[in-house]
Design a protein around this motif. Sequence first.
Motif, PDB file in Angstrom:
ATOM      1  N   ASN A 136      -9.266  -0.822   7.860  1.00 10.48           N
ATOM      2  CA  ASN A 136      -8.101  -1.214   7.062  1.00 10.48           C
ATOM      3  C   ASN A 136      -7.658  -0.115   6.106  1.00 10.48           C
ATOM      4  N   LEU A 137      -8.604   0.621   5.554  1.00  7.10           N
ATOM      5  CA  LEU A 137      -8.253   1.731   4.666  1.00  7.10           C
ATOM      6  C   LEU A 137      -7.517   2.808   5.445  1.00  7.10           C
ATOM      7  N   ASN A 138      -8.028   3.163   6.597  1.00  6.98           N
ATOM      8  CA  ASN A 138      -7.393   4.157   7.452  1.00  6.98           C
ATOM      9  C   ASN A 138      -6.005   3.686   7.897  1.00  6.98           C
ATOM     10  N   LEU A 139      -5.894   2.428   8.292  1.00  8.66           N
ATOM     11  CA  LEU A 139      -4.614   1.880   8.737  1.00  8.66           C
ATOM     12  C   LEU A 139      -3.594   1.889   7.601  1.00  8.66           C
ATOM     13  N   SER A 140      -4.011   1.520   6.394  1.00 11.45           N
ATOM     14  CA  SER A 140      -3.066   1.501   5.269  1.00 11.45           C
ATOM     15  C   SER A 140      -2.588   2.916   4.932  1.00 11.45           C
ATOM     16  N   GLU A 141      -3.439   3.910   5.064  1.00 10.34           N
ATOM     17  CA  GLU A 141      -3.033   5.306   4.846  1.00 10.34           C
ATOM     18  C   GLU A 141      -2.043   5.756   5.914  1.00 10.34           C
ATOM     19  N   ARG A 142      -2.294   5.398   7.162  1.00 11.67           N
ATOM     20  CA  ARG A 142      -1.383   5.771   8.260  1.00 11.67           C
ATOM     21  C   ARG A 142      -0.022   5.115   8.068  1.00 11.67           C
ATOM     22  N   ARG A 143      -0.020   3.870   7.609  1.00 13.84           N
ATOM     23  CA  ARG A 143       1.250   3.169   7.397  1.00 13.84           C
ATOM     24  C   ARG A 143       2.033   3.787   6.236  1.00 13.84           C
ATOM     25  N   ALA A 144       1.359   4.146   5.148  1.00 14.51           N
ATOM     26  CA  ALA A 144       2.031   4.824   4.041  1.00 14.51           C
ATOM     27  C   ALA A 144       2.591   6.167   4.516  1.00 14.51           C
ATOM     28  N   SER A 145       1.831   6.875   5.327  1.00 14.44           N
ATOM     29  CA  SER A 145       2.269   8.157   5.876  1.00 14.44           C
ATOM     30  C   SER A 145       3.486   7.982   6.785  1.00 14.44           C
ATOM     31  N   SER A 146       3.525   6.889   7.533  1.00 11.87           N
ATOM     32  CA  SER A 146       4.653   6.601   8.413  1.00 11.87           C
ATOM     33  C   SER A 146       5.939   6.428   7.604  1.00 11.87           C
ATOM     34  N   ILE A 147       5.838   5.780   6.468  1.00 10.76           N
ATOM     35  CA  ILE A 147       7.013   5.592   5.604  1.00 10.76           C
ATOM     36  C   ILE A 147       7.438   6.930   5.004  1.00 10.76           C
ATOM     37  N   LYS A 148       6.479   7.735   4.607  1.00  9.40           N
ATOM     38  CA  LYS A 148       6.776   9.069   4.082  1.00  9.40           C
ATOM     39  C   LYS A 148       7.556   9.868   5.131  1.00  9.40           C
ATOM     40  N   SER A 149       7.090   9.847   6.366  1.00 13.63           N
ATOM     41  CA  SER A 149       7.766  10.566   7.454  1.00 13.63           C
ATOM     42  C   SER A 149       9.160  10.023   7.696  1.00 13.63           C
ATOM     43  N   TYR A 150       9.313   8.701   7.633  1.00 16.42           N
ATOM     44  CA  TYR A 150      10.619   8.079   7.828  1.00 16.42           C
ATOM     45  C   TYR A 150      11.615   8.585   6.784  1.00 16.42           C
ATOM     46  N   LEU A 151      11.203   8.611   5.521  1.00 13.29           N
ATOM     47  CA  LEU A 151      12.093   9.046   4.436  1.00 13.29           C
ATOM     48  C   LEU A 151      12.459  10.524   4.572  1.00 13.29           C
ATOM     49  N   GLU A 152      11.518  11.337   5.011  1.00 20.08           N
ATOM     50  CA  GLU A 152      11.806  12.758   5.216  1.00 20.08           C
ATOM     51  C   GLU A 152      12.764  12.947   6.386  1.00 20.08           C
ATOM     52  N   ARG A 153      12.476  12.284   7.487  1.00 21.07           N
ATOM     53  CA  ARG A 153      13.256  12.443   8.719  1.00 21.07           C
ATOM     54  C   ARG A 153      14.675  11.889   8.582  1.00 21.07           C
ATOM     55  N   ASN A 154      14.823  10.708   7.971  1.00 16.96           N
ATOM     56  CA  ASN A 154      16.125  10.041   7.938  1.00 16.96           C
ATOM     57  C   ASN A 154      16.951  10.304   6.685  1.00 16.96           C
TER      58      ASN A 154
END
Length: 192
Positions: A136-154
Amino acid sequence: MKSNRLSRVAGGLIFLTVLSLSAQAQQVKIYDQPPSAEQMGKHLFDYQPKNQANRKTRGLVFSSAKVKKVSAAHSAPAKKNSIGFLIEFAHNSADIQPASVPFLEELGKMLTMQGLSDKNIIIEGHADASGSEYYNLNLSERRASSIKSYLERNYGVSTSRLTIIGKGETQPLPGKNPHDRLNRRVQFYSAN
């Protein structure tokens, strides 16, 4: 206010947070519908649009000017406001579901608005208690990272303005069962 320090080494990075658990729970504002970019800016950064920054009313001036800060030795720790979204991801993944895009669109608009385009935020991922703590810790970090990437990309938001932290299942919402899907959320804090 008593501060707790939680450190975690992941991928060679050390994440530190000095926010008390009780303070976070009291200050987070969870949205189930996308708030406007202006509402988010006001909650996180006390943002006021320029046309409202200095209003005159019968000789009185209301201003958004900052009050002179008291030295850290004489002031209470600053409270950070937080907003939370129930961002939906594909099961056991960091893939953002289409239903969550309107939340992220408003967040991206906020981070590119005049007066807020230099602000930094902390993206904090949370998980429910299904699965192991490590997973769950790893998954929550990956999900936060996914949002970071979304904001950078879009939205072209520089990744230097976005800090990610994974909390896993360690901070369920007050009064909620740790397995409740509402604990699969993302919170955003002002980092300024």
